[in-house]
Write a protein that holds these residues in place. Structure first.
Motif, mmCIF file in Angstrom:
data_model
loop_
_atom_site.group_PDB
_atom_site.id
_atom_site.type_symbol
_atom_site.label_atom_id
_atom_site.label_comp_id
_atom_site.label_asym_id
_atom_site.label_seq_id
_atom_site.Cartn_x
_atom_site.Cartn_y
_atom_site.Cartn_z
ATOM 1 N N LYS A 18 0.854 -1.179 0.000
ATOM 2 C CA LYS A 18 0.000 0.000 0.000
ATOM 3 C C LYS A 18 0.890 1.228 0.000
ATOM 4 N N ARG A 19 0.550 2.200 -0.824
ATOM 5 C CA ARG A 19 1.330 3.426 -0.892
ATOM 6 C C ARG A 19 0.390 4.619 -0.951
ATOM 7 N N GLU A 20 0.678 5.598 -0.131
ATOM 8 C CA GLU A 20 -0.069 6.843 -0.119
ATOM 9 C C GLU A 20 0.912 7.995 -0.306
ATOM 10 N N THR A 21 0.561 8.940 -1.148
ATOM 11 C CA THR A 21 1.421 10.080 -1.417
ATOM 12 C C THR A 21 0.610 11.361 -1.287
ATOM 13 N N LEU A 22 1.178 12.344 -0.626
ATOM 14 C CA LEU A 22 0.574 13.666 -0.484
ATOM 15 C C LEU A 22 1.674 14.684 -0.714
ATOM 16 N N ALA A 49 -1.481 17.681 -4.501
ATOM 17 C CA ALA A 49 -1.904 16.447 -5.154
ATOM 18 C C ALA A 49 -1.764 15.300 -4.164
ATOM 19 N N GLU A 50 -2.533 14.250 -4.429
ATOM 20 C CA GLU A 50 -2.417 13.035 -3.627
ATOM 21 C C GLU A 50 -2.785 11.849 -4.488
ATOM 22 N N ASN A 51 -2.257 10.698 -4.139
ATOM 23 C CA ASN A 51 -2.676 9.455 -4.773
ATOM 24 C C ASN A 51 -2.446 8.311 -3.805
ATOM 25 N N GLU A 52 -3.072 7.211 -4.117
ATOM 26 C CA GLU A 52 -2.994 6.027 -3.262
ATOM 27 C C GLU A 52 -3.219 4.804 -4.134
ATOM 28 N N TYR A 53 -2.476 3.759 -3.865
ATOM 29 C CA TYR A 53 -2.757 2.487 -4.511
ATOM 30 C C TYR A 53 -2.401 1.353 -3.564
#
Length: 97
Positions: A18-22, A49-53
């Motif tokens: 799991k990866r979360e970026t902000l 921006a943010e993303n998660e996968y």
């Protein structure tokens, strides 16, 4: 059966990731000193921006070696994963002694 040998390996693999970026940035601060650079203190060019996968993988695998008089005659292998790209990998290699 003294000259024959069979070896087998059976196993599983399971993993999750799991990866979360902000991220956020701002330009044109009123005061250029590092201690006063806050995201809400700039005048222009605000960006965020943010993303998660997340993914999970589960695999089953087997390998069987057959030997005759200490010479590997054949290797059989198989792998099944839950990936949509390659659902099943199988093969057989035969060596002549």
């Amino acid at each position: 059966m003294n000259h024959h040998s069979i070896q087998a390996l059976v196993g599983t693999e399971a993993l999750t990731h799991k990866r979360e970026t902000l991220k956020a940035s701002r330009n044109n601060f009123l005061v250029e000193e590092v201690d006063y650079r806050y995201l809400d203190a700039g005048e222009a060019s605000k960006d965020n921006a943010e993303n998660e996968y997340e993914y999970a993988l589960f695999s089953l695998f087997t390998r069987i070696n057959y030997q005759y008089q200490d010479n590997i005659i054949s290797v059989l292998f198989s792998e099944e994963t839950d990936l949509p790209v390659s659902d099943k990998i199988t093969g057989m290699v035969i060596f002549r002694a």
